[in-house]
Design a protein around this motif. Structure first.
Motif, PDB file in Angstrom:
ATOM      1  N   LEU A  32       0.859  -1.177   0.000  1.00 28.64           N
ATOM      2  CA  LEU A  32       0.000   0.000   0.000  1.00 28.64           C
ATOM      3  C   LEU A  32       0.900   1.233   0.000  1.00 28.64           C
ATOM      4  O   LEU A  32       1.638   1.478   0.958  1.00 28.64           O
ATOM      5  CB  LEU A  32      -0.903  -0.023   1.232  1.00 28.64           C
ATOM      6  N   LEU A  33       0.847   2.013  -1.090  1.00 26.89           N
ATOM      7  CA  LEU A  33       1.775   3.131  -1.278  1.00 26.89           C
ATOM      8  C   LEU A  33       1.192   4.461  -0.810  1.00 26.89           C
ATOM      9  O   LEU A  33       1.899   5.277  -0.222  1.00 26.89           O
ATOM     10  CB  LEU A  33       2.165   3.227  -2.755  1.00 26.89           C
ATOM     11  N   MET A  34      -0.071   4.693  -1.101  1.00 30.93           N
ATOM     12  CA  MET A  34      -0.739   5.934  -0.685  1.00 30.93           C
ATOM     13  C   MET A  34      -2.137   5.587  -0.217  1.00 30.93           C
ATOM     14  O   MET A  34      -2.838   4.807  -0.857  1.00 30.93           O
ATOM     15  CB  MET A  34      -0.818   6.925  -1.858  1.00 30.93           C
ATOM     16  N   TRP A  35      -2.552   6.183   0.885  1.00 28.20           N
ATOM     17  CA  TRP A  35      -3.857   5.863   1.439  1.00 28.20           C
ATOM     18  C   TRP A  35      -4.317   7.026   2.297  1.00 28.20           C
ATOM     19  O   TRP A  35      -3.601   7.994   2.521  1.00 28.20           O
ATOM     20  CB  TRP A  35      -3.785   4.588   2.284  1.00 28.20           C
ATOM     21  N   GLY A  36      -5.542   6.914   2.828  1.00 27.07           N
ATOM     22  CA  GLY A  36      -6.063   7.902   3.767  1.00 27.07           C
ATOM     23  C   GLY A  36      -7.116   7.247   4.629  1.00 27.07           C
ATOM     24  O   GLY A  36      -8.073   6.676   4.114  1.00 27.07           O
ATOM     25  N   PRO A  37      -6.983   7.274   5.947  1.00 28.14           N
ATOM     26  CA  PRO A  37      -7.950   6.618   6.842  1.00 28.14           C
ATOM     27  C   PRO A  37      -9.213   7.445   7.010  1.00 28.14           C
ATOM     28  O   PRO A  37      -9.373   8.202   7.967  1.00 28.14           O
ATOM     29  CB  PRO A  37      -7.173   6.501   8.160  1.00 28.14           C
ATOM     30  N   MET A  38     -10.109   7.328   6.043  1.00 29.27           N
ATOM     31  CA  MET A  38     -11.335   8.110   6.073  1.00 29.27           C
ATOM     32  C   MET A  38     -12.465   7.260   5.503  1.00 29.27           C
ATOM     33  O   MET A  38     -12.246   6.146   5.051  1.00 29.27           O
ATOM     34  CB  MET A  38     -11.155   9.405   5.275  1.00 29.27           C
ATOM     35  N   THR A  43      -6.902   4.645  -2.931  1.00 33.77           N
ATOM     36  CA  THR A  43      -5.580   4.160  -2.561  1.00 33.77           C
ATOM     37  C   THR A  43      -4.785   3.819  -3.813  1.00 33.77           C
ATOM     38  O   THR A  43      -5.340   3.500  -4.866  1.00 33.77           O
ATOM     39  CB  THR A  43      -5.670   2.906  -1.673  1.00 33.77           C
ATOM     40  N   LEU A  44      -3.463   3.878  -3.670  1.00 32.72           N
ATOM     41  CA  LEU A  44      -2.547   3.405  -4.703  1.00 32.72           C
ATOM     42  C   LEU A  44      -1.721   2.292  -4.090  1.00 32.72           C
ATOM     43  O   LEU A  44      -1.096   2.484  -3.041  1.00 32.72           O
ATOM     44  CB  LEU A  44      -1.633   4.521  -5.204  1.00 32.72           C
ATOM     45  N   ALA A  45      -1.722   1.130  -4.715  1.00 31.68           N
ATOM     46  CA  ALA A  45      -0.978  -0.016  -4.201  1.00 31.68           C
ATOM     47  C   ALA A  45      -0.260  -0.714  -5.344  1.00 31.68           C
ATOM     48  O   ALA A  45      -0.611  -0.548  -6.526  1.00 31.68           O
ATOM     49  CB  ALA A  45      -1.915  -0.993  -3.491  1.00 31.68           C
ATOM     50  N   TRP A  46       0.758  -1.479  -4.988  1.00 32.22           N
ATOM     51  CA  TRP A  46       1.472  -2.322  -5.945  1.00 32.22           C
ATOM     52  C   TRP A  46       1.316  -3.766  -5.494  1.00 32.22           C
ATOM     53  O   TRP A  46       1.474  -4.074  -4.314  1.00 32.22           O
ATOM     54  CB  TRP A  46       2.948  -1.950  -6.001  1.00 32.22           C
ATOM     55  N   TYR A  47       0.986  -4.649  -6.443  1.00 25.54           N
ATOM     56  CA  TYR A  47       0.756  -6.058  -6.140  1.00 25.54           C
ATOM     57  C   TYR A  47       1.755  -6.918  -6.892  1.00 25.54           C
ATOM     58  O   TYR A  47       2.027  -6.672  -8.073  1.00 25.54           O
ATOM     59  CB  TYR A  47      -0.664  -6.469  -6.538  1.00 25.54           C
ATOM     60  N   GLU A  48       2.288  -7.925  -6.219  1.00 24.16           N
ATOM     61  CA  GLU A  48       3.188  -8.869  -6.862  1.00 24.16           C
ATOM     62  C   GLU A  48       2.332  -9.951  -7.515  1.00 24.16           C
ATOM     63  O   GLU A  48       2.099 -11.025  -6.962  1.00 24.16           O
ATOM     64  CB  GLU A  48       4.156  -9.473  -5.834  1.00 24.16           C
ATOM     65  N   GLY A  49       1.853  -9.647  -8.716  1.00 25.79           N
ATOM     66  CA  GLY A  49       0.981 -10.564  -9.428  1.00 25.79           C
ATOM     67  C   GLY A  49       0.536  -9.948 -10.741  1.00 25.79           C
ATOM     68  O   GLY A  49       0.736  -8.755 -11.001  1.00 25.79           O
TER      69      GLY A  49
END
Length: 216
Positions: A32-38, A43-49
């Motif tokens: 999980l690279l960028m997020w916000g607890p709201m 969100t921006l995430a990177w997945y190994e797949g």
């Protein structure tokens, strides 16, 4: 100030739905690279797949309304809009009320394990750790001084950065050297040849960036 790496084992009741699905997915981990607890968040995430596997994984998250996938860095980037954050409320409240700052990425692995870094003064980090352990199994993996670094003008992937961090942690760059490429591979959970290649590419990018930055 201190920079602390935490390892947390989430029970299913508190884990994010995406994290629970990793156990049954061909996707081996997520960052999980960028997020916000709201309440609503992109969100921006990177997945190994592969993208198809990532889309199937994210389809299990009922709050996801929009998913945009981009292949890159040996895996898949995902922009995901959610109508709610879906992390367990006790942990989410603790994160929101803590006196520390959280650094990306947050790495999710099968089996409920997550790793993340927090920065702050020692007393606030200790208080956060104590409060966190009331809800989940949380351990401190590494403590280091926090230093401000200028952003390097180099092209280092998230996986290469993780390899460099693992190499530092195991003593690969100590003089004399106290860790090996095999130790780095064990930290990353990959083959020794893969760890070696990640380090060589990252080191090459860093050296080229440093030399280029010194010119003129």
């Amino acid at each position: 100030m201190r920079r602390v790496t935490f390892a947390v084992d989430y029970p299913p009741s508190l884990a994010h739905p995406m994290h629970r699905q990793l156990e049954e997915s061909p996707v081996s981990r997520a960052e999980l690279l960028m997020w916000g607890p709201m309440d609503t968040v992109t969100t921006l995430a990177w997945y190994e797949g592969e993208p198809d596997a990532v889309r199937s994984l994210l389809d299990a998250v009922e709050s996801s309304t929009t998913v945009d996938l981009v292949a890159g860095d040996g895996g898949t980037y995902a922009f995901v809009h959610q109508t709610e954050y879906e992390l367990g409320a006790p942990v989410l409240d603790l994160v929101a009320d803590s006196g520390v700052v959280f650094l990306p990425p947050v790495t999710f692995e099968p089996g409920g394990r997550a790793r993340f870094e927090a920065v702050g003064e020692s007393e606030f980090l200790a208080a956060f750790h104590a409060d966190l352990r009331e809800h989940v199994d949380a351990t401190v993996e590494r403590v280091a001084a926090f230093r401000r670094w200028a952003t390097p003008a180099v092209d280092v992937t998230a996986r290469q950065r993780e390899a460099l961090a693992a190499a530092v942690a195991v003593g690969y760059y100590e003089v004399p050297r106290t860790g090996s490429v095999a130790d780095v591979a064990a930290e990353l959970g990959c083959a020794g040849s893969t760890a070696g290649e990640l380090l060589r590419k990252a080191e090459g990018a860093l050296v080229r960036g440093f030399v280029g930055g010194q010119r003129g």
